[in-house]
Design an enzyme around this catalytic site. Structure first.
Site, mmCIF file in Angstrom:
data_model
loop_
_atom_site.group_PDB
_atom_site.id
_atom_site.type_symbol
_atom_site.label_atom_id
_atom_site.label_comp_id
_atom_site.label_asym_id
_atom_site.label_seq_id
_atom_site.Cartn_x
_atom_site.Cartn_y
_atom_site.Cartn_z
ATOM 1 N N HIS A 189 1.988 4.645 -2.785
ATOM 2 C CA HIS A 189 2.202 6.094 -2.626
ATOM 3 C C HIS A 189 3.628 6.486 -3.025
ATOM 4 C CE1 HIS A 189 -1.620 6.582 -0.679
ATOM 5 N NE2 HIS A 189 -1.295 5.869 0.378
ATOM 6 N N HIS A 237 0.843 -1.204 0.000
ATOM 7 C CA HIS A 237 0.000 0.000 0.000
ATOM 8 C C HIS A 237 0.877 1.252 0.000
ATOM 9 C CE1 HIS A 237 -3.497 2.551 1.238
ATOM 10 N NE2 HIS A 237 -2.535 3.249 1.809
ATOM 11 N N GLU A 238 1.890 1.256 0.860
ATOM 12 C CA GLU A 238 2.773 2.421 0.931
ATOM 13 C C GLU A 238 3.640 2.550 -0.314
ATOM 14 O OE1 GLU A 238 2.211 4.603 3.071
ATOM 15 O OE2 GLU A 238 0.838 3.365 4.239
#
Length: 443
Positions: free
Chosen positions: A29, A25-26
């Site tokens: 980003h 998920h990170e």
């Protein structure tokens, strides 16, 4: 292998899967932020004290002590007090102080040459891509795991081979001793059908599948018909007379239907007294998106009704009320479910592994949908701020006014803290409920 060890392995499997999902998920980003030249100072998995970290280029990568999330630090998340560099007058008011402190922290690592590498200077569309990168990664993981589940492990499908034969006819919710005089034989038992028999024809018609056979049985109540099974490689033909039996009417939501007064609804159908063996049948690629869409829809329904569902969890945790098996659970509850699935030795290993993969797929869909809620500190809150910024600039341009610049999202930090406090409170409640009154998914 002992059930305890299997339980632990199931918990470990899902824990590793959750950690990997958070890390990716990170990454969702991190990658677009770096592509858009934003200086990323930290990529961390977890919160609290740092357990291990390594500097690579301008970014510090590491793990922290509390593995309940992660974050990516980008310089200049909030615009300065004034675009011209002047300092906005400070205030003793809590809201203004919070916003000022946030801006100070966001700019404390901005060095020479970084002026054009701050997040707040990105065009609106780039901000949205950076913030949607995390949920998009979880959606992608969920899709991949759903594909593995459906196309690799397959879906449990009823076959035409009999798994069990009920000996006695009993009403719903009742039990009868098979050896007592009150035991009235089911049509299947009376006809001598046995487990592992494979039904090949019914009433002179070839049986293509269990669902088809079920429909024929239900429509044949009170009528004697022939049935042919394959037993030990040889055909055996006998006759059966399905009896009328009240069966629950199941609604589209998978629950038993009720009338306007709240009474459970039943229908009279033909009953034989046999159950079907199941086997995992791989599904085509075309089944992945519909299954993922159904999963996302269910998750969205839970999140949309989250306040009411959390109240329900609280009532169950502090009373004798049962937990809703379709309600929210914490990471503790997820681990417990994973352990129970892994420890079900009566279920084939392939089915248990498939269930764990499906659990991780559902968790990733839940992470994606939850992070799209338009409230800070969730990703959806940053997306909403960027959309507001874009709309404000368009309106200013339409009316010939100066560009208002980047939206000062730091002003929303008081809301952020309130939402964060509510999320922490909800997490604590769910963890407590999963300890004192866990969800029972297996009866």
């Amino acid at each position: 292998m002992s059930p305890v060890l299997l339980f632990v392995l199931g918990v470990v499997f899902v824990a590793i899967g959750i950690a990997a999902s958070i890390a990716l998920h990170e990454v969702g980003h991190l990658v677009p932020a770096k592509l858009f030249k934003v200086r990323v100072t930290k990529y961390m998995i977890g919160f609290g004290p740092t357990l291990w970290s390594k500097q690579k280029g301008e970014t510090e990568y590491g793990f922290k002590a509390i593995p309940l999330g992660g974050y990516v630090s980008m310089i200049g998340m909030y615009p300065p007090n004034k675009e011209d560099g002047t300092v906005r007058p400070s205030s003793t008011g809590m809201f203004q102080t919070l916003a000022t402190e946030a801006r100070s922290m966001a700019h404390e690592e901005v060095g020479p040459g970084d002026e054009k590498r701050v997040f707040y200077r990105l065009p609106v569309w780039k901000k949205i891509i950076v913030m949607l990168g995390g949920p998009a990664m979880n959606l992608l993981i969920g899709l991949v795991l759903t594909a593995v589940l459906l196309m690799g492990f397959g879906v449990a499908t009823a076959t035409t081979t009999i798994s069990d034969v009920s000996k006695c006819q009993v009403a719903a919710g009742e039990t009868v001793d098979p050896d007592s005089p009150d035991c009235q034989l089911t049509p299947a038992a009376a006809a001598g059908l046995k487990p592992n028999d494979t039904v090949t024809s019914f009433d002179g018609k070839a049986v293509a599948g269990w669902d088809q056979l079920t429909e024929w049985i239900r429509a044949s109540a009170g009528r004697e018909v022939s049935i042919t099974v394959e037993r030990d490689g040889a055909p055996v033909t006998t006759s059966v007379k399905p009896v009328l039996s009240a069966r629950p009417i199941i609604g589209v939501d998978g629950r038993q239907a009720k009338d306007d007064a709240g009474n459970l609804l039943y229908q009279d159908v033909g009953f034989l007294g046999i159950g079907a063996q199941t086997e995992l049948v791989p599904q085509p690629a075309s089944s992945v998106l519909p299954m993922a869409g159904e999963n996302i829809s269910q998750v969205a329904g839970v999140i949309f009704n989250l306040p009411a569902r959390v109240v329900g969890v609280a009532k169950a945790a502090f009373s004798e009320e049962p937990r809703d098996p379709n309600g929210p659970i914490s990471v503790v509850g997820v681990g417990r479910v994973a352990g129970e699935v892994a420890a079900m030795e009566q279920v084939p290993l392939q089915s248990r592994l498939g269930a764990l993969v499906g659990l991780l797929a559902g968790l990733n869909f839940a992470l994606a949908v939850f992070n799209l809620v338009p409230l800070l500190p969730l990703d959806g809150g940053h997306v909403a701020g960027a959309l507001y910024e874009g709309a404000r600039r368009r309106v200013a341009k339409l009316f010939g006014k100066p560009d208002p610049g980047a939206f000062d999202i730091a002003k929303l930090l008081p809301v952020t803290y309130v939402v964060a406090a509510l999320l922490m409170g909800m997490s604590a409640l769910l963890i407590y409920a999963d300890i004192v009154k866990p969800v029972n998914l297996f009866g």
